[in-house]
Design a protein around this motif. Structure first.
Motif, PDB file in Angstrom:
ATOM      1  N   VAL A  13       0.862  -1.192   0.000  1.00 43.64           N
ATOM      2  CA  VAL A  13       0.000   0.000   0.000  1.00 43.64           C
ATOM      3  C   VAL A  13       0.887   1.228   0.000  1.00 43.64           C
ATOM      4  N   ALA A  14       0.669   2.103  -0.900  1.00 45.30           N
ATOM      5  CA  ALA A  14       1.484   3.272  -0.885  1.00 45.30           C
ATOM      6  C   ALA A  14       0.760   4.529  -0.490  1.00 45.30           C
ATOM      7  N   VAL A  15       1.247   5.528  -0.596  1.00 47.60           N
ATOM      8  CA  VAL A  15       0.767   6.669  -0.660  1.00 47.60           C
ATOM      9  C   VAL A  15       1.014   7.655  -0.696  1.00 47.60           C
ATOM     10  N   PHE A 130       4.237   4.724   4.794  1.00 44.65           N
ATOM     11  CA  PHE A 130       3.207   3.920   5.454  1.00 44.65           C
ATOM     12  C   PHE A 130       3.551   2.444   5.298  1.00 44.65           C
ATOM     13  N   GLN A 131       3.006   1.644   6.202  1.00 38.55           N
ATOM     14  CA  GLN A 131       3.313   0.221   6.177  1.00 38.55           C
ATOM     15  C   GLN A 131       2.223  -0.587   6.853  1.00 38.55           C
ATOM     16  N   GLY A 132       2.285  -1.907   6.633  1.00 36.25           N
ATOM     17  CA  GLY A 132       1.317  -2.812   7.233  1.00 36.25           C
ATOM     18  C   GLY A 132       1.260  -4.127   6.477  1.00 36.25           C
ATOM     19  N   GLU A 133       0.385  -5.010   6.939  1.00 33.58           N
ATOM     20  CA  GLU A 133       0.226  -6.311   6.292  1.00 33.58           C
ATOM     21  C   GLU A 133      -0.849  -6.247   5.213  1.00 33.58           C
ATOM     22  N   GLN A 134      -0.614  -6.999   4.143  1.00 32.75           N
ATOM     23  CA  GLN A 134      -1.626  -7.174   3.114  1.00 32.75           C
ATOM     24  C   GLN A 134      -1.800  -8.658   2.869  1.00 32.75           C
ATOM     25  N   PRO A 142     -10.307  -4.894   0.481  1.00 26.26           N
ATOM     26  CA  PRO A 142      -9.721  -3.608   0.877  1.00 26.26           C
ATOM     27  C   PRO A 142      -8.836  -3.746   2.117  1.00 26.26           C
ATOM     28  N   VAL A 143      -7.719  -3.049   2.086  1.00 26.78           N
ATOM     29  CA  VAL A 143      -6.725  -3.111   3.148  1.00 26.78           C
ATOM     30  C   VAL A 143      -6.520  -1.715   3.726  1.00 26.78           C
ATOM     31  N   VAL A 144      -6.380  -1.632   5.033  1.00 34.55           N
ATOM     32  CA  VAL A 144      -6.081  -0.364   5.698  1.00 34.55           C
ATOM     33  C   VAL A 144      -4.735  -0.508   6.402  1.00 34.55           C
ATOM     34  N   GLY A 159      -2.007   8.754  10.649  1.00 31.35           N
ATOM     35  CA  GLY A 159      -3.317   8.420  10.112  1.00 31.35           C
ATOM     36  C   GLY A 159      -3.282   7.054   9.464  1.00 31.35           C
ATOM     37  N   GLN A 160      -4.060   6.879   8.391  1.00 33.81           N
ATOM     38  CA  GLN A 160      -4.117   5.583   7.743  1.00 33.81           C
ATOM     39  C   GLN A 160      -4.407   5.732   6.251  1.00 33.81           C
ATOM     40  N   VAL A 161      -4.110   4.652   5.522  1.00 31.74           N
ATOM     41  CA  VAL A 161      -4.311   4.607   4.075  1.00 31.74           C
ATOM     42  C   VAL A 161      -5.178   3.394   3.751  1.00 31.74           C
ATOM     43  N   THR A 162      -6.212   3.609   2.965  1.00 36.76           N
ATOM     44  CA  THR A 162      -7.084   2.523   2.517  1.00 36.76           C
ATOM     45  C   THR A 162      -6.779   2.213   1.058  1.00 36.76           C
TER      46      THR A 162
END
Length: 205
Positions: A13-15, A130-134, A142-144, A159-162
């Motif tokens: 996930v980028a952003v 940003f980072q996280g699991e997908q 959809p992933v946040v 914050g967060q990215v969807t």
């Protein structure tokens, strides 16, 4: 392996994006705070009071996508997917290029097609990381993921990215960013705080 080789194992996930800010106001008690301190605070408000929120909606158009088969041959924990591309705003009558994105994912779970992903969105106002699991790749739900930092206007952002995957090479990204700072002049003031230049007075007037 190239971008069009085999189905992606995972996506990062980028952003881009942007954000929601809260202003914290500390009320001083008359019993413990001297009046001079209270007056000084009122005369010089905390710069955090200029923090704001932003929502940035863009599409990531991948131009590069490489799957790296590391360790054991075939899909295995530790394999990586490295990607980069452009960020395009679809809002308005015409699409326009607004930045770029890059990142990588490391496979952590084969049964769920899951990976730990780290990405960077580069925008005119600064960068957002940003980072996280997908999981659920190659067509994940959809992933946040979490915004972990930034530069420029986003230097204190959180914050967060969807993310929604429209096609293997097109991701829809919505950045909900908090604590975004407006640009400042060299003396540390925002454009609205900077003095307005005065027109030179003419002789005899």
């Amino acid at each position: 392996m190239g971008f069009a080789g085999r189905p992606f194992i995972f996506f990062a996930v980028a952003v881009l994006g942007c954000s929601a800010g809260l202003t914290l106001i500390r009320s001083a008690s008359a019993d413990v705070t001297p009046r001079k301190t209270t007056s000084a605070a009122a005369a010089h408000p905390d710069h955090d009071s200029s923090a704001k929120s932003r929502a940035i909606r863009v599409e990531a158009r991948l131009r590069v996508g490489e799957e790296l088969d590391l360790g054991a041959t075939g899909r295995s924990v530790g394999d990586q997917f490295v990607f980069s591309g452009n960020l395009v705003s679809a809002e308005g009558p015409e699409e326009r290029l607004v930045g770029r994105i890059g990142g990588f994912c490391v496979i952590t779970g084969l049964e769920r097609n899951a990976g730990a992903c780290t990405s960077t969105a580069v925008l005119p106002e600064g960068q957002i990381t940003f980072q996280g699991e997908q999981a659920g790749i190659p067509v994940p739900v959809p992933v946040v993921n979490a915004i972990t930092g930034g530069t420029g206007e986003f230097r204190k952002a959180h914050g967060q990215v969807t993310q929604r995957v429209l096609t293997p090479a097109t991701w829809q990204l919505t950045f909900d960013v908090s604590d975004v700072r407006p640009p400042r002049t060299e003396d540390g003031r925002t454009p609205s705080e900077a003095p307005t230049p005065m027109s030179p007075s003419l002789p005899g007037k």
